[in-house]
Design an enzyme around this catalytic site. Structure first.
Site, PDB file in Angstrom:
ATOM      1  N   LEU A  36       0.850  -1.208   0.000  1.00 27.75           N
ATOM      2  CA  LEU A  36       0.000   0.000   0.000  1.00 27.75           C
ATOM      3  C   LEU A  36       0.881   1.252   0.000  1.00 27.75           C
ATOM      4  CD1 LEU A  36      -3.011  -0.943   2.345  1.00 27.75           C
ATOM      5  CD2 LEU A  36      -2.834  -1.170  -0.136  1.00 27.75           C
ATOM      6  N   ASP A 127       6.691  -4.060 -21.891  1.00 25.24           N
ATOM      7  CA  ASP A 127       7.369  -3.968 -23.196  1.00 25.24           C
ATOM      8  C   ASP A 127       8.512  -2.960 -23.168  1.00 25.24           C
ATOM      9  OD1 ASP A 127       5.850  -1.635 -23.079  1.00 25.24           O
ATOM     10  OD2 ASP A 127       4.797  -1.959 -24.980  1.00 25.24           O
ATOM     11  N   GLU A 128       8.552  -2.124 -22.114  1.00 18.79           N
ATOM     12  CA  GLU A 128       9.581  -1.081 -22.070  1.00 18.79           C
ATOM     13  C   GLU A 128      10.988  -1.644 -21.922  1.00 18.79           C
ATOM     14  OE1 GLU A 128       8.898   2.239 -19.584  1.00 18.79           O
ATOM     15  OE2 GLU A 128       6.761   2.287 -20.017  1.00 18.79           O
ATOM     16  N   TYR A 153      13.234   3.028 -14.382  1.00 21.56           N
ATOM     17  CA  TYR A 153      12.116   2.076 -14.242  1.00 21.56           C
ATOM     18  C   TYR A 153      12.307   0.880 -15.167  1.00 21.56           C
ATOM     19  CZ  TYR A 153       7.664  -0.081 -15.437  1.00 21.56           C
ATOM     20  OH  TYR A 153       6.686  -1.008 -15.715  1.00 21.56           O
ATOM     21  N   LYS A 157      13.002  -3.154 -14.381  1.00 20.00           N
ATOM     22  CA  LYS A 157      12.134  -4.249 -14.839  1.00 20.00           C
ATOM     23  C   LYS A 157      12.945  -5.238 -15.685  1.00 20.00           C
ATOM     24  CE  LYS A 157       8.287  -4.777 -14.276  1.00 20.00           C
ATOM     25  NZ  LYS A 157       7.492  -5.398 -13.180  1.00 20.00           N
ATOM     26  N   ASN A 182       1.105  -0.796 -22.879  1.00 22.89           N
ATOM     27  CA  ASN A 182       0.426   0.166 -21.980  1.00 22.89           C
ATOM     28  C   ASN A 182      -1.015  -0.228 -21.683  1.00 22.89           C
ATOM     29  OD1 ASN A 182       2.732   1.795 -23.039  1.00 22.89           O
ATOM     30  ND2 ASN A 182       1.755   3.361 -21.772  1.00 22.89           N
ATOM     31  N   PHE A 193      -0.803   8.785 -17.772  1.00 25.69           N
ATOM     32  CA  PHE A 193      -1.247   9.666 -18.857  1.00 25.69           C
ATOM     33  C   PHE A 193      -2.776   9.789 -18.993  1.00 25.69           C
ATOM     34  CE2 PHE A 193      -1.922   9.828 -23.651  1.00 25.69           C
ATOM     35  CZ  PHE A 193      -1.757  11.206 -23.746  1.00 25.69           C
ATOM     36  N   ILE A 194      -3.463   8.671 -19.203  1.00 23.11           N
ATOM     37  CA  ILE A 194      -4.909   8.756 -19.494  1.00 23.11           C
ATOM     38  C   ILE A 194      -5.702   9.259 -18.282  1.00 23.11           C
ATOM     39  CG2 ILE A 194      -6.959   7.346 -20.027  1.00 23.11           C
ATOM     40  CD1 ILE A 194      -5.302   5.969 -22.218  1.00 23.11           C
TER      41      ILE A 194
HETATM   42  P1  NAD Z   1       0.735   0.463  -9.820  1.00 20.76           P
HETATM   43  O1  NAD Z   1       1.817   1.449  -9.496  1.00 20.76           O
HETATM   44  O2  NAD Z   1      -0.637   0.944 -10.079  1.00 20.76           O
HETATM   45  O3  NAD Z   1       0.639  -0.634  -8.651  1.00 20.76           O
HETATM   46  C1  NAD Z   1       1.748  -1.182  -8.032  1.00 20.76           C
HETATM   47  C2  NAD Z   1       1.288  -1.865  -6.748  1.00 20.76           C
HETATM   48  O4  NAD Z   1       2.429  -2.490  -6.130  1.00 20.76           O
HETATM   49  C3  NAD Z   1       0.688  -0.906  -5.719  1.00 20.76           C
HETATM   50  O5  NAD Z   1      -0.485  -1.451  -5.161  1.00 20.76           O
HETATM   51  C4  NAD Z   1       1.792  -0.790  -4.655  1.00 20.76           C
HETATM   52  O6  NAD Z   1       1.282  -0.524  -3.360  1.00 20.76           O
HETATM   53  C5  NAD Z   1       2.437  -2.158  -4.746  1.00 20.76           C
HETATM   54  N1  NAD Z   1       3.829  -2.154  -4.284  1.00 20.76           N
HETATM   55  C6  NAD Z   1       4.811  -1.287  -4.626  1.00 20.76           C
HETATM   56  N2  NAD Z   1       5.948  -1.590  -3.984  1.00 20.76           N
HETATM   57  C7  NAD Z   1       5.681  -2.690  -3.231  1.00 20.76           C
HETATM   58  C8  NAD Z   1       6.450  -3.483  -2.362  1.00 20.76           C
HETATM   59  N3  NAD Z   1       7.748  -3.210  -2.121  1.00 20.76           N
HETATM   60  N4  NAD Z   1       5.877  -4.547  -1.773  1.00 20.76           N
HETATM   61  C9  NAD Z   1       4.567  -4.836  -1.995  1.00 20.76           C
HETATM   62  N5  NAD Z   1       3.786  -4.106  -2.804  1.00 20.76           N
HETATM   63  C10 NAD Z   1       4.327  -3.046  -3.416  1.00 20.76           C
HETATM   64  O7  NAD Z   1       1.318  -0.349 -11.048  1.00 20.76           O
HETATM   65  P2  NAD Z   1       0.556  -1.026 -12.290  1.00 20.76           P
HETATM   66  O8  NAD Z   1       0.459  -0.034 -13.381  1.00 20.76           O
HETATM   67  O9  NAD Z   1      -0.649  -1.718 -11.813  1.00 20.76           O
HETATM   68  O10 NAD Z   1       1.652  -2.100 -12.727  1.00 20.76           O
HETATM   69  C11 NAD Z   1       1.654  -3.402 -12.148  1.00 20.76           C
HETATM   70  C12 NAD Z   1       2.726  -4.244 -12.817  1.00 20.76           C
HETATM   71  O11 NAD Z   1       2.472  -4.303 -14.207  1.00 20.76           O
HETATM   72  C13 NAD Z   1       4.145  -3.697 -12.650  1.00 20.76           C
HETATM   73  O12 NAD Z   1       5.009  -4.785 -12.469  1.00 20.76           O
HETATM   74  C14 NAD Z   1       4.416  -3.005 -13.980  1.00 20.76           C
HETATM   75  O13 NAD Z   1       5.789  -3.003 -14.271  1.00 20.76           O
HETATM   76  C15 NAD Z   1       3.646  -3.914 -14.930  1.00 20.76           C
HETATM   77  N6  NAD Z   1       3.182  -3.295 -16.183  1.00 20.76           N
HETATM   78  C16 NAD Z   1       2.455  -2.137 -16.148  1.00 20.76           C
HETATM   79  C17 NAD Z   1       1.962  -1.608 -17.342  1.00 20.76           C
HETATM   80  C18 NAD Z   1       1.105  -0.361 -17.350  1.00 20.76           C
HETATM   81  O14 NAD Z   1       0.694   0.080 -18.416  1.00 20.76           O
HETATM   82  N7  NAD Z   1       0.758   0.234 -16.222  1.00 20.76           N
HETATM   83  C19 NAD Z   1       2.232  -2.239 -18.556  1.00 20.76           C
HETATM   84  C20 NAD Z   1       2.999  -3.414 -18.543  1.00 20.76           C
HETATM   85  C21 NAD Z   1       3.458  -3.933 -17.350  1.00 20.76           C
HETATM   86  O1  TDX Z   2       0.867  14.095 -18.452  1.00 20.95           O
HETATM   87  C1  TDX Z   2       1.390  13.321 -19.251  1.00 20.95           C
HETATM   88  N1  TDX Z   2       1.521  13.719 -20.553  1.00 20.95           N
HETATM   89  C2  TDX Z   2       2.096  12.915 -21.508  1.00 20.95           C
HETATM   90  O2  TDX Z   2       2.180  13.325 -22.680  1.00 20.95           O
HETATM   91  C3  TDX Z   2       1.864  12.006 -18.875  1.00 20.95           C
HETATM   92  C4  TDX Z   2       1.735  11.541 -17.456  1.00 20.95           C
HETATM   93  C5  TDX Z   2       2.416  11.219 -19.849  1.00 20.95           C
HETATM   94  N2  TDX Z   2       2.534  11.643 -21.130  1.00 20.95           N
HETATM   95  C6  TDX Z   2       3.073  10.725 -22.156  1.00 20.95           C
HETATM   96  C7  TDX Z   2       4.334   9.972 -21.823  1.00 20.95           C
HETATM   97  C8  TDX Z   2       4.151   8.681 -22.601  1.00 20.95           C
HETATM   98  O3  TDX Z   2       4.553   8.863 -23.945  1.00 20.95           O
HETATM   99  O4  TDX Z   2       2.064   9.721 -22.345  1.00 20.95           O
HETATM  100  C9  TDX Z   2       2.646   8.442 -22.588  1.00 20.95           C
HETATM  101  C10 TDX Z   2       2.195   7.457 -21.520  1.00 20.95           C
HETATM  102  O5  TDX Z   2       2.775   7.866 -20.291  1.00 20.95           O
HETATM  103  P1  TDX Z   2       2.630   7.022 -18.931  1.00 20.95           P
HETATM  104  O6  TDX Z   2       1.207   6.868 -18.610  1.00 20.95           O
HETATM  105  O7  TDX Z   2       3.533   7.626 -17.927  1.00 20.95           O
HETATM  106  O8  TDX Z   2       3.123   5.569 -19.401  1.00 20.95           O
HETATM  107  P2  TDX Z   2       4.523   5.007 -19.987  1.00 20.95           P
HETATM  108  O9  TDX Z   2       5.662   5.851 -19.589  1.00 20.95           O
HETATM  109  O10 TDX Z   2       4.306   4.724 -21.429  1.00 20.95           O
HETATM  110  O11 TDX Z   2       4.615   3.640 -19.147  1.00 20.95           O
HETATM  111  C11 TDX Z   2       3.442   2.823 -18.927  1.00 20.95           C
HETATM  112  O12 TDX Z   2       3.420   1.718 -19.779  1.00 20.95           O
HETATM  113  C12 TDX Z   2       4.380   0.721 -19.568  1.00 20.95           C
HETATM  114  C13 TDX Z   2       3.379   2.362 -17.480  1.00 20.95           C
HETATM  115  O13 TDX Z   2       3.395   3.489 -16.611  1.00 20.95           O
HETATM  116  C14 TDX Z   2       4.498   1.420 -17.157  1.00 20.95           C
HETATM  117  O14 TDX Z   2       4.358   0.904 -15.841  1.00 20.95           O
HETATM  118  C15 TDX Z   2       4.449   0.268 -18.129  1.00 20.95           C
HETATM  119  O15 TDX Z   2       5.568  -0.557 -17.945  1.00 20.95           O
END
Ligand code: NAD
Ligand code: TDX
Length: 337
Positions: A36, A127-128, A153, A157, A182, A193-194
């Site tokens: 959390l 995918d990053e 980041y 990963k 994403n 972003f969204i």
């Molecule tokens: P998020 O930041 O919304 O959630 C991360 C969660 O992990 C939170 O609930 C946080 O409390 C918990 N957490 C953080 N550090 C912790 C720790 N040390 N111990 C226990 N819990 C901990 O992230 P998300 O966007 O839901 O991403 C989840 C996973 O998916 C990540 O591994 C991320 O790399 C991967 N991922 C995300 C995206 C994306 O678009 N958001 C895309 C591909 C992969």
């Molecule tokens: O205010 C904004 N304006 C903007 O133009 C923010 C917050 C982002 N952006 C851009 C940056 C990126 O090109 O939008 C795109 C998406 O940004 P994020 O939401 O920060 O995502 P990104 O950096 O692409 O990474 C996300 O996808 C892969 C997740 O946060 C990661 O956890 C995942 O691994």
């Protein structure tokens, strides 16, 4: 006995989507291990049956706690599904330190417990790790693309993926990895972003586009990510990596303009702000292996409809995101974003 899953990071955006998906589509029981942090929300698990979902508040890098929880997974189909991570690129540029602790040491701690107790492990990655593509690059990321991460980041990963591969090869840990594009959908933190643009518009603030807005992201609904992870847990081959994507490429300007349209605002009603240092240009996933080998297909084929439903969710759940909004915007103001 029904299957028991230990879902780390299950109070975050994608982890909680997975827990909801598991409860709705299977009879499995879930223990969520989540620290959390600022990104985790107890409320993201609200409404789920207590007899099937238990939240343990704790750190994935806490060896004693992890060992105890992993040791309780004794069923043949039980598994660890590892979502917990520091997940935001911009935060990693301001302070990389928690990214190394959680993403590397946390993954190491879980792998060691999986090894000791011989428990199946699925690692959630991104995918990053592959770096970025040119806008006109004809070949998308595949399981064979070389790792080339750009930010603290994505480097953390990438390192965690490498640990998983090494534990499979050296110690025979029963693990799989998925790298997804994403995600969008409900319960995503307003730093991303969204949700940032949606909640800005709800508050009458103009959306903020980094640079020219021509960076491309490959969008997938979080529920489709969840169904892919379940398919890999059930039918994936041990030691394999699967790329998850739904052919959803859009540049950031297009996405902002779709959100503006949904709010009935003019297409130029946004601000260009300071670009992200080292900003990856384009991500794009070729998910042929997942589709052909495991028969997975995404259910959200219409991004505009998925986005509209996501906007509705933020309109209807202000109590969920409001407490994070001012602090998040104050952080962005400091970096001119
Ligand atoms: P998020 O930041 O919304 O959630 C991360 C969660 O992990 C939170 O609930 C946080 O409390 C918990 N957490 C953080 N550090 C912790 C720790 N040390 N111990 C226990 N819990 C901990 O992230 P998300 O966007 O839901 O991403 C989840 C996973 O998916 C990540 O591994 C991320 O790399 C991967 N991922 C995300 C995206 C994306 O678009 N958001 C895309 C591909 C992969
Ligand atoms: O205010 C904004 N304006 C903007 O133009 C923010 C917050 C982002 N952006 C851009 C940056 C990126 O090109 O939008 C795109 C998406 O940004 P994020 O939401 O920060 O995502 P990104 O950096 O692409 O990474 C996300 O996808 C892969 C997740 O946060 C990661 O956890 C995942 O691994």
């Amino acid at each position: 006995m029904p299957r028991h899953l230990l879902v780390t990071g299950g109070a975050g955006f994608i982890g909680s989507a997975f827990v909801h998906h598991v409860v709705t589509t299977t009879d499995a029981h879930v223990t969520v291990l989540d620290k959390l942090t600022y990104a985790g929300h107890r409320e993201s698990l609200a409404g789920l049956p207590e007899e099937r979902v238990r939240l343990v508040v704790g750190d994935v890098a806490d060896q004693g706690l992890v060992d105890e929880l992993v040791g309780s997974l004794t069923g043949e189909d039980d598994a660890i599904v590892h979502y917990a991570a520091e997940s935001h690129n911009d935060n990693s540029l301001n302070d990389p330190s928690p990214f190394l602790t959680t993403n590397l040491i946390g993954t190491f701690t879980l792998l060691e417990a999986a090894r000791r107790h011989d428990v199946r492990f699925h690692h959630i990655s991104t995918d990053e790790v592959y770096g970025d593509l040119e806008l006109d690059d004809p070949v998308r990321f595949t399981e064979h693309t070389a790792y080339n991460p750009s930010s603290p980041y994505s480097a953390s990963k990438a390192g965690s993926d490498m640990l998983v591969r090494a534990w499979v090869r050296s110690f025979g840990v029963q693990a799989t990895i998925s790298n997804c594009s994403n995600n969008y959908g409900p319960r995503q933190h307003v730093e991303k972003f969204i949700p940032r643009q949606i909640t800005n518009l709800i508050d009458g603030i103009r959306p903020r586009l980094y640079g020219a807005g021509l960076n491309v992201r490959d969008w997938i609904h979080a529920d489709d990510h969840s169904s892919a992870v379940l398919a890999i847990l059930d039918r994936g081959r041990i030691g394999e990596t699967y790329l998850i994507g739904a052919d959803g490429e859009k540049n950031n300007l297009e996405v902002v303009q779709m959100i503006l349209e949904a709010f009935g605002r003019p297409a130029d009603d946004f601000d260009h702000v300071t670009d992200r240092p080292g900003h990856d240009l384009r991500y794009a996933i070729d998910s042929t292996k997942l589709r052909e080998e495991l028969g997975w297909t995404p259910s959200f084929q219409d991004f505009e409809a998925g986005l509209a439903a996501t906007i509705d969710w933020y309109r209807e759940n202000e109590a969920w995101w409001r407490p994070q909004k001012a602090e998040t915007e104050a952080k962005y103001a400091k970096t001119g974003q």
